[in-house]
Design a protein around this motif. Structure first.
Motif, PDB file in Angstrom:
ATOM      1  N   GLY A 149       0.390  -1.191   0.364  1.00  0.00           N
ATOM      2  CA  GLY A 149      -0.368   0.134  -0.225  1.00  0.00           C
ATOM      3  C   GLY A 149       0.595   1.479  -0.214  1.00  0.00           C
ATOM      4  N   CYS A 150       2.032   1.019  -0.231  1.00  0.00           N
ATOM      5  CA  CYS A 150       2.848   2.459  -0.260  1.00  0.00           C
ATOM      6  C   CYS A 150       3.409   2.449  -1.427  1.00  0.00           C
ATOM      7  CB  CYS A 150       4.193   1.887   1.084  1.00  0.00           C
ATOM      8  SG  CYS A 150       3.779   1.466   2.529  1.00  0.00           S
ATOM      9  N   ALA A 151       2.699   3.688  -2.252  1.00  0.00           N
ATOM     10  CA  ALA A 151       3.176   3.858  -3.628  1.00  0.00           C
ATOM     11  C   ALA A 151       4.738   4.596  -4.314  1.00  0.00           C
ATOM     12  CB  ALA A 151       2.063   5.032  -4.074  1.00  0.00           C
ATOM     13  N   HIS A 152       5.287   4.561  -5.082  1.00  0.00           N
ATOM     14  CA  HIS A 152       6.058   5.151  -5.432  1.00  0.00           C
ATOM     15  C   HIS A 152       5.549   6.680  -6.063  1.00  0.00           C
ATOM     16  CE1 HIS A 152       7.797   1.059  -4.762  1.00  0.00           C
ATOM     17  NE2 HIS A 152       8.856   1.819  -4.602  1.00  0.00           N
ATOM     18  N   PRO A 153       7.023   7.873  -6.217  1.00  0.00           N
ATOM     19  CA  PRO A 153       6.298   9.048  -7.055  1.00  0.00           C
ATOM     20  C   PRO A 153       5.449   8.194  -8.544  1.00  0.00           C
ATOM     21  CG  PRO A 153       8.652   8.111  -7.289  1.00  0.00           C
ATOM     22  CD  PRO A 153       7.713   7.441  -6.483  1.00  0.00           C
ATOM     23  N   GLU A 154       5.930   7.046  -9.096  1.00  0.00           N
ATOM     24  CA  GLU A 154       5.054   7.034 -10.572  1.00  0.00           C
ATOM     25  C   GLU A 154       3.728   6.375  -9.967  1.00  0.00           C
ATOM     26  OE1 GLU A 154       8.490   3.395  -9.525  1.00  0.00           O
ATOM     27  OE2 GLU A 154       8.079   5.897  -9.842  1.00  0.00           O
ATOM     28  N   GLY A 155       2.723   6.101  -8.655  1.00  0.00           N
ATOM     29  CA  GLY A 155       1.743   5.579  -8.512  1.00  0.00           C
ATOM     30  C   GLY A 155       1.176   7.168  -8.402  1.00  0.00           C
TER      31      GLY A 155
END
Length: 339
Positions: A149-155
Motif C-alpha cells: 500500500g506504499c506508492a512510489h512517485p510513479e504511482g
C-alpha cells in the motif's frame, strides 16, 4: 454483482482463513470464540438433524451485544488495528462492489505502472467517474507487488495524469485512501516522491471537476495527501488519518515502538477526533463489528455517500466549486488551533 461478490469474498476468506486467524485482534478474541460456538452448533444441527435453534438464537443475541459493547469502546490504537485488519475491504474490493463497467488505466508515461495505485473509469450510482485509490494487496505476492500500500512517485504521477484526463472530459474524481504512507526507499526518493506528492497537492486543488476523497482504511502522512485533496473528505468509521503512524510517532518520542498505543491517543487520528477538529467532513458508519465483518454493507454505505455528495457538488458552478475547495483547504485545522 453483489451476489457474485459475496461468493468470491467467502471463497477468498476461506482460502485465507489461516492468515486471518494469525491476525486475530486481541480484543476480538471473545467475539471469535462466540462465533465459533455458533458455527459449531449450526454444523451439528445440519449434520445431526438436532434442533439447536434456541441455543443458536441465544448465542447470536449475546454476540450482537458483545460486538456493540466492544466496538463502542475501542481505543485509538484498537481502531488502528481494525483499519489494518487483513479481511478489511480494499480499493479493488469496493470497485468490484460499487463501480460498474470499470475500465482500468495504467502507467505514468515516465517510468512505469505502480500497482499500488489503481485508476480507471466507471460508473457509481449512474455517475460517470474517474476512480483512483491505494491498494495494499490481499495475498503475499499481491502485497509485495503493491508495496503493502506504499506508492512510489510513479504511482502519484499516474494518479494525477488520470485525474487530468477526467478533467478534460468533465468527469468527477473519486479517491479511496488506504496507505501507511508513501514508499520511503532510495529509488522512490531518487525518482522524486516528495515532488510528485507536492505536484498532486497543487494540481488537485485547482482541478475543475468535483473531487470526493474517502479514507477507507489507513491515511498515513503525505502518502494519503497525494490523492486526498478534494471538495469533500469523508472517512470510514474505523479508519485512521494522521501526519505519522503511531509506531513512527512512538519511535521519535520514546525511541521505540512500544508506546504506539499512547501515541495513537495523542495523535487524535480517529474519525471522531478528526470530525471534531474540522479535518474531515463526514464519518461513514461501518457495519456492526467493522467493515471486515460485512463488506457488502460497507460498500452500500460508501456508494450512497458518493451518490449524495456528487449530486450536491454537480449543482455548484465549477468556478465557485474550485474557490470553495481553496477556502476549505485554507481553513483546515482552524478548529484544532482554537482548542
Amino acid at each position: 454483482m453483489g451476489e457474485v461478490f459475496a461468493i468470491s469474498w467467502r471463497l477468498l476468506m476461506a482460502k485465507d482463513r489461516s492468515v486471518s486467524a494469525a491476525f486475530a485482534l486481541e480484543f476480538e478474541k471473545p467475539i471469535l470464540a462466540l462465533e465459533r460456538q455458533i458455527a459449531d452448533l449450526v454444523n451439528l444441527q445440519e449434520t445431526k438433524g438436532a434442533d439447536y435453534a434456541a441455543e443458536i438464537n441465544g448465542l447470536r443475541a449475546s454476540l450482537t451485544a458483545l460486538l456493540k459493547k466492544t466496538y463502542r469502546n475501542l481505543s485509538a490504537w484498537e481502531i488502528v488495528q481494525v483499519a489494518r485488519h487483513p479481511a478489511r475491504p480494499q480499493t479493488r474490493d469496493y470497485i468490484d462492489m460499487i463501480v460498474k463497467d470499470f475500465d482500468e488505466l495504467h502507467g505514468d508515461r515516465t517510468f512505469g505502472d505502480d500497482k499500488t495505485i489503481v485508476a480507471g473509469l466507471g460508473r457509481i450510482s449512474g455517475h460517470k467517474v474517474m476512480v483512483v485509490g491505494h491498494h495494499k494487496g490481499r495475498d503475499t505476492a499481491e502485497r509485495m507487488a503493491c508495496n503493502f500500500g506504499c506508492a512510489h512517485p510513479e504511482g502519484y504521477r499516474k494518479a494525477m495524469i488520470k485525474m487530468q484526463f477526467a478533467e478534460k472530459f468533465r468527469l468527477p474524481v473519486v479517491t479511496f485512501i488506504d496507505t501507511p504512507g508513501a514508499y520511503p526507499g532510495i529509488g522512490s526518493e531518487e525518482r522524486g516522491v516528495a515532488e510528485a506528492i507536492a505536484v498532486n497537492l497543487r494540481d488537485m486543488s485547482a482541478l475543475r471537476v468535483p473531487i470526493v476523497c474517502i479514507v477507507i482504511g489507513e491515511g498515513g502522512s503525505g502518502g494519503a495527501l497525494g490523492i486526498g485533496v478534494g471538495d469533500r473528505l469523508a472517512m470510514m468509521q474505523y479508519g485512521w488519518y494522521s501526519v505519522i503512524s503511531p509506531e513512527g510517532c512512538s519511535g521519535i518520542l520514546w525511541k521505540g515502538g512500544e508506546n504506539a498505543p499512547e501515541a495513537a491517543e495523542a495523535l487524535k487520528l480517529t474519525s471522531k477526533h478528526l470530525k471534531e477538529l474540522g479535518i474531515i467532513d463526514e464519518i461513514l458508519e461501518e457495519p456492526l463489528g467493522g467493515a471486515h465483518r460485512n463488506p457488502r454493507a460497507a460498500g452500500d454505505v460508501l456508494e450512497k455517500y458518493i451518490d449524495k455528495t456528487l449530486r450536491e457538488l454537480k449543482r455548484t458552478p465549477i468556478d465557485k466549486l474550485v474557490d470553495k475547495r481553496y477556502e476549505r483547504l485554507r481553513k483546515l485545522g482552524d478548529a484544532a488551533v482554537m482548542t
